[in-house]
Design a protein around this motif. Structure first.
Motif, PDB file in Angstrom:
ATOM      1  N   ILE A   1      62.893  53.156  -1.687  1.00 42.81           N
ATOM      2  CA  ILE A   1      62.117  53.836  -2.723  1.00 42.81           C
ATOM      3  C   ILE A   1      60.923  54.515  -2.058  1.00 42.81           C
ATOM      4  CG2 ILE A   1      60.763  53.579  -4.833  1.00 42.81           C
ATOM      5  CD1 ILE A   1      62.447  51.151  -5.529  1.00 42.81           C
ATOM      6  N   ASP A   2      60.810  55.828  -2.227  1.00 40.87           N
ATOM      7  CA  ASP A   2      59.698  56.613  -1.684  1.00 40.87           C
ATOM      8  C   ASP A   2      58.840  57.146  -2.819  1.00 40.87           C
ATOM      9  OD1 ASP A   2      60.180  57.088   1.417  1.00 40.87           O
ATOM     10  OD2 ASP A   2      62.142  57.182   0.433  1.00 40.87           O
ATOM     11  N   ALA A   3      57.529  56.929  -2.717  1.00 42.30           N
ATOM     12  CA  ALA A   3      56.586  57.439  -3.711  1.00 42.30           C
ATOM     13  C   ALA A   3      55.955  58.733  -3.227  1.00 42.30           C
ATOM     14  CB  ALA A   3      55.509  56.398  -3.998  1.00 42.30           C
TER      15      ALA A   3
ATOM     16  N   VAL B   1      70.685  52.014  -8.281  1.00 46.91           N
ATOM     17  CA  VAL B   1      69.661  52.670  -7.471  1.00 46.91           C
ATOM     18  C   VAL B   1      69.182  53.959  -8.144  1.00 46.91           C
ATOM     19  CG1 VAL B   1      69.196  53.790  -5.255  1.00 46.91           C
ATOM     20  CG2 VAL B   1      70.493  51.648  -5.330  1.00 46.91           C
ATOM     21  N   ARG B   2      70.114  54.749  -8.671  1.00 47.48           N
ATOM     22  CA  ARG B   2      69.710  55.999  -9.342  1.00 47.48           C
ATOM     23  C   ARG B   2      68.788  55.730 -10.518  1.00 47.48           C
ATOM     24  NH1 ARG B   2      75.162  57.654  -8.553  1.00 47.48           N
ATOM     25  NH2 ARG B   2      75.663  57.162 -10.730  1.00 47.48           N
ATOM     26  N   ASN B   3      68.979  54.627 -11.206  1.00 44.91           N
ATOM     27  CA  ASN B   3      68.138  54.304 -12.362  1.00 44.91           C
ATOM     28  C   ASN B   3      66.710  53.939 -11.969  1.00 44.91           C
ATOM     29  OD1 ASN B   3      70.206  54.766 -14.187  1.00 44.91           O
ATOM     30  ND2 ASN B   3      70.849  52.629 -14.260  1.00 44.91           N
ATOM     31  N   LEU B   4      66.457  53.750 -10.669  1.00 47.62           N
ATOM     32  CA  LEU B   4      65.099  53.469 -10.203  1.00 47.62           C
ATOM     33  C   LEU B   4      64.276  54.743 -10.012  1.00 47.62           C
ATOM     34  CD1 LEU B   4      65.922  50.738  -7.510  1.00 47.62           C
ATOM     35  CD2 LEU B   4      65.112  50.365  -9.848  1.00 47.62           C
ATOM     36  N   ASN B   5      64.915  55.908 -10.091  1.00 49.80           N
ATOM     37  CA  ASN B   5      64.195  57.168  -9.945  1.00 49.80           C
ATOM     38  C   ASN B   5      63.276  57.411 -11.137  1.00 49.80           C
ATOM     39  OD1 ASN B   5      65.221  58.346  -7.439  1.00 49.80           O
ATOM     40  ND2 ASN B   5      67.199  58.391  -8.487  1.00 49.80           N
ATOM     41  N   SER B   6      62.118  57.989 -10.853  1.00 51.27           N
ATOM     42  CA  SER B   6      61.167  58.358 -11.910  1.00 51.27           C
ATOM     43  C   SER B   6      60.356  59.552 -11.426  1.00 51.27           C
ATOM     44  CB  SER B   6      60.250  57.180 -12.254  1.00 51.27           C
ATOM     45  OG  SER B   6      59.404  56.871 -11.168  1.00 51.27           O
ATOM     46  N   SER B   7      59.389  59.980 -12.231  1.00 56.23           N
ATOM     47  CA  SER B   7      58.604  61.162 -11.867  1.00 56.23           C
ATOM     48  C   SER B   7      57.730  60.912 -10.641  1.00 56.23           C
ATOM     49  CB  SER B   7      57.716  61.580 -13.045  1.00 56.23           C
ATOM     50  OG  SER B   7      56.869  60.502 -13.437  1.00 56.23           O
ATOM     51  N   GLY B   8      57.393  59.641 -10.370  1.00 61.00           N
ATOM     52  CA  GLY B   8      56.515  59.358  -9.247  1.00 61.00           C
ATOM     53  C   GLY B   8      57.206  58.766  -8.038  1.00 61.00           C
ATOM     54  N   GLN B   9      58.527  58.555  -8.111  1.00 58.00           N
ATOM     55  CA  GLN B   9      59.208  57.931  -6.978  1.00 58.00           C
ATOM     56  C   GLN B   9      60.670  58.359  -6.936  1.00 58.00           C
ATOM     57  OE1 GLN B   9      58.687  53.746  -7.946  1.00 58.00           O
ATOM     58  NE2 GLN B   9      60.744  53.622  -8.808  1.00 58.00           N
TER      59      GLN B   9
END
Length: 236
Positions: free
Chosen positions: A101-103, A49-57
């Motif tokens: 996941i929140d954008a 789940v942590r690896n799904l984090n990015s600058s837009g979400q």
């Protein structure tokens, strides 16, 4: 000084001879029910789940489960008091993972994952007969694992609607969906336990088993399964 040791050796030889006299080669088939822990699944799922984090979400896990009931069917051939071969088909506890996941633009998706894992095992089993049908045993082997993922998805996504020529309006709309996936691979297994053989008709056993290298990082998480089972088998 050596006499007690000699007498002890003679005692065990007589006991083994008696055990062999009461034993006959047999095949067996049985069922087992128990509890399984998928050790490491939730830790690995948290990394996924942590690896799904990015600058837009931003991704976050809300729930995870790695323990539950399990069952198996098994069959084997015990041709001496000390050795047997055994195969089993086993369903482990279901793994659960809920995450979101929140954008930054207001979109979000909620995921509810359920993973069901089956094992197909083959073992060499060593027995240590004690007395009157009671024996300790250990097993070593491996086999194939097969996992099925079912996922429910819900949330809100932005959709563009034309309102005039060369003009669109974006609105958040609710969405729902389902997804399925599967994977398989090889695992190792070992275990030990105690069983009681009743008049060469049926056997009751209690055992603990460990299965390593089940699952994959790309399939939410890999894990080691620890299973405690009570089983009953008929001879034929």
């Amino acid at each position: 000084m050596k006499r007690p040791n000699v007498l002890l050796a003679v005692f065990f030889l007589v006991a083994c001879a008696q055990t062999q006299a009461d034993f006959y080669s047999h095949k067996y088939g049985g069922i087992g029910y128990g509890n399984t822990e998928l050790q490491g699944f939730c830790n690995g799922a948290a990394v996924f789940v942590r690896n799904l984090n990015s600058s837009g979400q931003t991704a976050s896990a809300s729930a995870c489960g790695e323990k539950g009931d399990s069952w198996k069917i098994y069959t084997g051939w015990r041709w001496t008091p000390y050795m047997a071969v055994e195969a089993s088909y086993q369903q482990l506890a279901k793994a659960d993972l809920d995450f979101r996941i929140d954008a930054t633009n207001g979109e979000f998706l909620q995921f509810e994952d359920r993973i069901k894992t089956h094992l197909l095992n083959a073992f060499i089993v060593g027995h240590c007969p004690l007395f009157e049908g009671l024996s300790l045993f250990g097993k070593l082997g491996g086999g194939l694992w097969s996992a099925e993922l079912s996922e429910r998805q819900s949330g809100q996504l932005l959709f563009a609607y034309p309102v005039a020529e060369d003009e669109v309006e974006t609105r958040l709309e609710e969405v729902n969906g389902k997804a399925y996936d599967s994977d398989n691979g090889f695992h190792w297994g070992y275990g030990f336990g105690i069983d009681y053989r009743y008049r060469n008709k049926w056997t009751l056993r209690a055992e603990w088993e460990s299965f390593t290298e089940v699952g994959r990082d790309s399939f939410r998480s890999d894990f080691d399964a620890q299973s405690a089972t009570l089983g009953w088998s008929m001879h034929f």
